[in-house]
Design an enzyme around this catalytic site. Structure first.
Site: not given
Length: 764
Positions: A615, A626, A640
């Site tokens: 999460s 990224d 998740k």
């Protein structure tokens, strides 16, 4: 004559050497440049290999570079990679030995007539195998799986849920692509949960019946292990067990979990409001028909699980039970026929009313049980993260998300003998001030024996409104027992931890003081986590920190706002995360974007993740990856990536936690792992795998550093060793790590290596 000859020879030799020196051509500038270029090329190739996780190749290339260069920095780099490669090879050897041991246990247990435990060993071998497809296709493994499937089906028919649960759990591991095992596992898990909640004595009887075989298996494995040559101290030698104190902990009344307390305050109107909210706001299309059939399945499980009649006597009456089962079958048929949205809504509403009526006339299952189990079945149709937060759960939920509660301030765990052990007191709390220490055992709570108490029950009993009192009876490792009357206070649980807990409080963040590399561990994302992180970074900068290892392993997540704030502290611009549902629910897409701030942290960064990072942990690590802000090291994260919103019910005494959308990384990829996903979570830049045994070893070493000791106690990164029996008042710790943390944790060691190389000027 000999002397003259030797002198002459010496003169000639010197002349020849001189001639050699005179005639040797001086190195050209081009040759020197070529050598330097070769070293730089080797270094660059080594760093490239390192970033892709090829540690052996990186070590080889840096070794070659060091042989060509006299540059001290290159020598140091080669030394670092060589040290880590030696450690990595040691871990690889351990992994292979564990794999061989598991394979041997599979064959041994089959031959000894314990196939249920053989499939356990097979699932462990699968996790440790280098080629999982080849392992699964082995004829012996294939036959074991086929036999296990037949036995699990037989256990289901005979309601031996403990046995079938074990097999289905193993099958989900060795055949993860087959969703049928997950469905069967859910059903077996539901049956066991029902028995554990409503008739724990029945479940205990099942477990006791299974314990004889378990003891036989343990004896077989132990006997097999003792026939092997001992290369290190056995687990028994490292962790000697102690006999329980004779009946001292059994005085007084013991705690028993009462399902009535767990389900207090649950009402039918809460369920209906939650079903409507789910229909309108779930991230993808879900119909009233699906919710109704799922809910009815949940109630059917209650009626068809043998043993629950001890809690609900009406189920013991075959006539009344048959009438209620017929009503359930009729409701399933009616909801199955409803086609359009309006008819489904009306049918579901009528179903809930009729069920309450027929239940009152027949089996008389308490309304809160009927409502709770219908809700559990209904929302299981959605996903594992959509569920009810009933009135008794609200306070505990707030503790997790807000990071504070009212209590005495101790971390506790259940010991192997059922005792309630103190892992560590928390800083500046009533328990710490009273003198409760790590290693103490809480024998009673308010004069009731704590032996065998569940952790949830212990937490609920010890915590309470601030200003109220709780009495803890505590036995120290030296055998002395003392009563503590402690006033509860509001406790703030810090989510940020460092490398070493300083005696008396505070954290030492430096994992590598020489290179000034700091270590920060975030346990979960609370509302105060961003402020705690600011404070930690300030301390690191004041101490001259040059790089940070940010550990998000085992972090289950938390608040989205906390995740975006924390990611923003390391980013100056760019998308952090975006969310959107799969359909138009009225909940608009969101995008969180980083903004430059004076408090931004620009230090070099490595982030640790593993398969238990979920999460919010995935949001932060994914954004940093990224945006090329830091290297991600470890294993692929949990996956998740679903967003839950809280929908208040009735008078806000209960909530529906509902999945309303999914998280998407800056690259546009969804974090969430669906049933058939081939790509999910955050893939590390540098993969460093750890076996379950290695993970346990690292956790033990980590916990030793986390223990809060008094200011006059040692804290040197390793559990103190007592060479003699503990005297009165002296702490004796029964757990000590086999190795220090860096030697136990290859992921952390790899992160340290990468940062050391980066700080030394490597372009990684």
């Amino acid at each position: 004559m000999n002397r003259v000859s030797r002198a002459g020879i010496l003169v000639v030799a010197l002349a020849l050497i001189g001639a050699m020196v005179l005639i040797r051509p001086a190195p050209t500038r081009g040759a020197s440049e070529q050598q330097v270029a070769s070293v730089e090329q080797l270094k660059n190739e080594a760093f490239k290999a390192l970033r892709s996780g090829q540690f052996d190749r990186s070590n080889e290339l840096l070794g070659q570079a060091a042989a060509l260069s006299h540059d001290p920095s290159v020598q140091r780099m080669a030394g670092w990679t060589s040290h880590f490669e030696n450690q990595r090879q040691e871990f690889a050897t351990e992994r292979h030995e564990q794999y061989k041991k598991s394979l041997g246990n599979v064959e041994l247990l089959i031959n000894k007539g314990h196939p249920d435990y053989a499939i356990d060993a097979a699932s462990r071998a699968w996790l440790l195998s280098g080629d999982k497809a080849a392992f699964r296709s082995e004829p012996g493994v294939d036959q074991l799986i086929k036999d296990s499937i037949e036995r699990a089906a037989s256990y289901d028919r005979h309601e031996q849920w403990i046995k079938s649960l074990r097999i289905y759990s193993d099958l989900t591991i060795v055949e993860p692509a087959l969703p049928i095992w997950k469905d069967d596992l859910k059903q077996a898990t539901r049956r066991v949960r029902l028995l554990a909640l409503y008739t724990p004595d029945v479940l205990k009887s099942m477990q006791d019946g299974d314990s004889k075989e378990r003891e036989e298996v343990e004896a077989i494995l132990k006997a097999a292990a003792t026939t092997q040559p001992a290369t290190q101290p056995s687990a028994a030698a490292e962790h000697p067990t102690t006999q329980p104190v004779a009946d001292k902990d059994k005085e007084g009344d013991s705690f028993k979990v009462d399902w009535r307390e767990t389900l207090r305050g649950i009402r039918l109107d809460m369920l209906w409001d939650a079903l409507v909210d789910a229909k309108q706001n779930y991230y993808r299309e879900v119909t009233f028909k699906q919710l109704a059939l799922g809910g009815l399945n949940g109630v059917q499980a209650v009626v068809s699980t043998s043993g629950l009649e001890k809690a609900f006597p009406g189920l013991a009456d075959p006539v009344k039970k048959a009438a209620f089962i017929q009503a359930l079958d009729d409701a399933v048929a009616a909801n199955g026929k409803a086609d359009d949205d309006n008819s489904q809504r009306v049918t579901l509403r009528r179903t809930l009313t009729d069920l309450k009526t027929i239940n009152d006339k027949t089996v008389k299952i308490p309304e809160e049980v009927l409502v709770s189990e219908f809700a559990d079945g209904a929302f299981a149709v959605c996903d594992p993260f959509t569920n009810m937060i009933w009135p008794s759960d609200v306070e505990e939920f707030k503790k997790v998300t807000e990071g504070e509660f009212s209590g005495v301030g101790i971390q506790i765990e259940s010991g192997e003998d059922g005792s309630l052990k103190v892992v560590s007191p928390l800083e500046d709390t009533p328990a710490y001030k009273a003198g409760i220490k790590a290693g103490d055992v809480v024998t009673k709570i308010n004069n009731k024996s704590a032996k065998g108490i569940s952790l949830n029950q212990a937490v609920r009993t010890i915590t309470g409104p601030p200003g109220t009192m709780v009495k803890l009876t505590v036995r120290s490792p030296d055998g002395t027992t003392k009563d503590y009357d402690i006033k509860r206070e509001t406790i703030k649980v810090a989510s940020i931890k460092g490398y070493l807990h300083k005696p008396g409080g505070g954290w030492d963040y430096m994992v590598d003081p020489e290179s000034k590399i700091a270590y920060i561990r975030l346990t979960n994302f609370t509302k105060d986590s961003p402020k705690e992180l600011d404070k930690a970074i300030d301390q690191i900068k004041e101490a001259g920190g040059k790089g940070i290892i940010f550990d998000l392993r085992y972090n289950p997540g938390g608040l989205l706002s906390s995740a975006t704030e924390i990611a923003d502290k390391f980013l100056k611009e760019g998308v952090i995360v975006s969310t959107h549902p799969d359909r138009d629910t009225g909940n608009p897409p969101t995008v969180a974007v980083a903004k430059p701030q004076d408090s931004d942290c620009n230090l070099p960064l490595v982030v640790l993740v593993n398969q238990y990072s979920a999460s919010a942990s995935e949001i932060v690590s994914g954004a940093l990856k990224d945006q090329k802000r830091g290297l991600i090291v470890g294993e692929r994260t949990f996956g998740k990536g679903s967003v839950q919103m809280l929908f208040p019910l009735a008078d806000r005494s209960a909530y529906l936690k509902l999945t309303t959308s999914h998280y998407y990384l800056p690259s546009g990829r969804c974090i969430h792992r669906e049933e058939n996903s081939k790509e999910w979570g955050v893939e590390p830049d540098v993969t460093v795998e750890m076996t379950p045994e290695q993970m346990r070893g690292a956790i033990d070493a980590r916990q030793a550093l986390d223990i809060l000791r008094a200011a006059n106690e040692p804290a040197k990164g390793e559990t103190p060793k007592l060479e003699k029996p503990a005297e009165k008042g002296e702490e004796k710790l029964d757990k000590k790590p086999k190795k220090d943390l860096l030697s136990s944790d290859p992921q952390l060691s790899g992160a340290v290596l990468l940062l050391k190389l980066e700080l030394a000027g490597a372009q990684i």
